[in-house]
Design a protein around this motif. Structure first.
Motif, short mmCIF file in Angstrom:
data_model
loop_
_atom_site.label_atom_id
_atom_site.label_comp_id
_atom_site.label_asym_id
_atom_site.label_seq_id
_atom_site.Cartn_x
_atom_site.Cartn_y
_atom_site.Cartn_z
N LYS A 1 46.28 56.05 -35.08
CA LYS A 1 45.25 57.10 -34.97
C LYS A 1 45.61 58.28 -35.87
CE LYS A 1 43.54 56.14 -30.31
NZ LYS A 1 43.49 56.60 -28.90
N GLY A 2 44.60 58.75 -36.61
CA GLY A 2 44.81 59.85 -37.53
C GLY A 2 45.33 59.44 -38.88
N ARG A 3 45.73 58.17 -39.01
CA ARG A 3 46.25 57.68 -40.30
C ARG A 3 45.35 56.60 -40.89
NH1 ARG A 3 50.97 55.03 -40.54
NH2 ARG A 3 50.82 54.18 -38.41
N PHE A 4 44.79 55.75 -40.04
CA PHE A 4 43.95 54.65 -40.49
C PHE A 4 42.49 54.95 -40.16
CE2 PHE A 4 47.22 50.94 -40.08
CZ PHE A 4 48.13 51.68 -40.83
N THR A 5 41.60 54.47 -41.02
CA THR A 5 40.17 54.61 -40.79
C THR A 5 39.48 53.28 -41.06
OG1 THR A 5 40.22 56.93 -41.47
CG2 THR A 5 38.08 55.86 -41.38
N ILE A 6 38.74 52.81 -40.09
CA ILE A 6 37.97 51.58 -40.25
C ILE A 6 36.53 51.94 -40.61
CG2 ILE A 6 37.31 51.39 -37.82
CD1 ILE A 6 37.70 48.34 -38.09
N SER A 7 35.94 51.14 -41.47
CA SER A 7 34.55 51.34 -41.85
C SER A 7 33.95 50.00 -42.23
CB SER A 7 34.43 52.33 -43.01
OG SER A 7 35.09 51.84 -44.16
N ARG A 8 32.64 49.98 -42.40
CA ARG A 8 31.98 48.75 -42.78
C ARG A 8 30.77 49.05 -43.63
NH1 ARG A 8 30.54 45.70 -37.53
NH2 ARG A 8 29.34 44.34 -38.91
N LYS B 1 27.00 44.92 -47.85
CA LYS B 1 27.96 44.16 -48.65
C LYS B 1 28.72 43.13 -47.81
CE LYS B 1 28.71 47.79 -52.08
NZ LYS B 1 29.72 48.65 -52.76
N ASN B 2 28.38 43.03 -46.53
CA ASN B 2 29.09 42.10 -45.64
C ASN B 2 30.60 42.34 -45.69
OD1 ASN B 2 26.68 41.00 -44.96
ND2 ASN B 2 27.13 38.93 -45.64
N ALA B 3 30.98 43.59 -45.60
CA ALA B 3 32.40 43.91 -45.74
C ALA B 3 32.85 44.93 -44.71
CB ALA B 3 32.69 44.44 -47.14
N VAL B 4 34.09 44.82 -44.32
CA VAL B 4 34.72 45.80 -43.45
C VAL B 4 36.01 46.24 -44.14
CG1 VAL B 4 35.95 44.04 -42.11
CG2 VAL B 4 35.51 46.29 -41.10
N TYR B 5 36.37 47.50 -43.94
CA TYR B 5 37.50 48.09 -44.65
C TYR B 5 38.47 48.74 -43.67
CZ TYR B 5 33.91 47.70 -48.24
OH TYR B 5 32.92 47.23 -49.06
N LEU B 6 39.70 48.85 -44.10
CA LEU B 6 40.70 49.59 -43.35
C LEU B 6 41.46 50.47 -44.34
CD1 LEU B 6 41.87 49.98 -40.48
CD2 LEU B 6 43.69 48.39 -41.14
N GLN B 7 41.16 51.76 -44.31
CA GLN B 7 41.88 52.72 -45.13
C GLN B 7 43.14 53.13 -44.39
OE1 GLN B 7 41.21 53.95 -48.30
NE2 GLN B 7 43.23 54.89 -48.09
N MET B 8 44.27 52.89 -45.01
CA MET B 8 45.56 53.17 -44.37
C MET B 8 46.28 54.24 -45.16
SD MET B 8 46.72 49.30 -43.38
CE MET B 8 47.08 48.85 -45.06
N ASN B 9 46.48 55.38 -44.55
CA ASN B 9 47.18 56.50 -45.17
C ASN B 9 48.49 56.78 -44.43
OD1 ASN B 9 44.95 56.85 -46.92
ND2 ASN B 9 43.97 58.25 -45.48
N SER B 10 49.35 57.52 -45.07
CA SER B 10 50.64 57.90 -44.46
C SER B 10 51.35 56.68 -43.89
CB SER B 10 50.42 58.95 -43.37
OG SER B 10 49.77 60.10 -43.88
N LEU B 11 51.43 55.65 -44.68
CA LEU B 11 52.01 54.40 -44.20
C LEU B 11 53.48 54.56 -43.88
CD1 LEU B 11 50.09 52.00 -46.55
CD2 LEU B 11 50.18 51.79 -44.06
N ARG B 12 53.90 53.81 -42.87
CA ARG B 12 55.28 53.84 -42.39
C ARG B 12 55.88 52.44 -42.48
NH1 ARG B 12 53.42 56.63 -36.67
NH2 ARG B 12 52.74 58.65 -37.54
N PRO B 13 57.18 52.34 -42.56
CA PRO B 13 57.79 51.00 -42.59
C PRO B 13 57.37 50.13 -41.41
CG PRO B 13 59.40 52.65 -43.23
CD PRO B 13 58.18 53.40 -42.79
N GLU B 14 57.14 50.72 -40.28
CA GLU B 14 56.73 49.95 -39.10
C GLU B 14 55.30 49.41 -39.19
OE1 GLU B 14 57.98 53.05 -39.10
OE2 GLU B 14 56.98 54.34 -37.60
N ASP B 15 54.57 49.82 -40.23
CA ASP B 15 53.23 49.25 -40.46
C ASP B 15 53.32 47.92 -41.22
OD1 ASP B 15 52.12 52.58 -41.14
OD2 ASP B 15 51.76 51.42 -39.30
N THR B 16 54.50 47.56 -41.66
CA THR B 16 54.68 46.31 -42.39
C THR B 16 54.28 45.12 -41.52
OG1 THR B 16 56.45 47.17 -43.78
CG2 THR B 16 56.39 44.79 -43.46
N ALA B 17 53.35 44.32 -42.03
CA ALA B 17 52.84 43.18 -41.27
C ALA B 17 51.83 42.43 -42.13
CB ALA B 17 52.17 43.64 -39.98
#
Length: 122
Positions: free
Chosen positions: A64-71, A75-91
């Motif tokens: 919360k506060g770092r990622f933003t989902i949109s669609r 365009k039949n598309a969904v997005y995930l904007q990921m900011n302030s990434l942390r090592p624990e986001d690795t996946a």
């Protein structure tokens, strides 16, 4: 239904990535969509979800506060904007289709993409 996720990669902590998921084979605008992730040795976990109209979004607390989902239904598309990434986001990040009620529970998601790997270095 086919889902194609893209946009993963290697980024330093504090950096940003934008994941995309393209859907083909059905009418995208009627579906609720979600992003999940699975880190090595861990179970798949919910990240974010967006309902068909973009009116309702869910996020797991850690993003919360770092990622933003949109669609973009045109365009039949969904997005995930990921900011302030942390090592624990690795996946490996997966997009998924939910034809039922808007939910954070992976068991109600019907179709899954192949995943895109996000690696955040410290």
């Amino acid at each position: 239904v086919q889902l194609q996720a893209s946009g993963g990669g290697l980024v330093q902590a504090g950096g940003s990535l934008r994941l995309s998921c393209a859907l083909s084979g059905r009418t995208f605008s009627y579906y609720n969509m979600g992003w999940f992730r699975q880190a090595p040795g861990k179970e798949r976990e919910f990240v974010s979800a967006i309902n068909w109209s973009s009116a309702v979004t869910y996020y797991t607390n850690s993003v919360k506060g770092r990622f933003t989902i949109s669609r973009d239904n045109a365009k039949n598309a969904v997005y995930l904007q990921m900011n302030s990434l942390r090592p624990e986001d690795t996946a490996v990040y997966y997009c998924a289709v939910n034809r039922g009620s808007h939910s954070t529970n992976h068991v109600v998601y019907d179709y899954w993409g192949q995943g895109t790997l996000v690696t955040v270095s410290s």
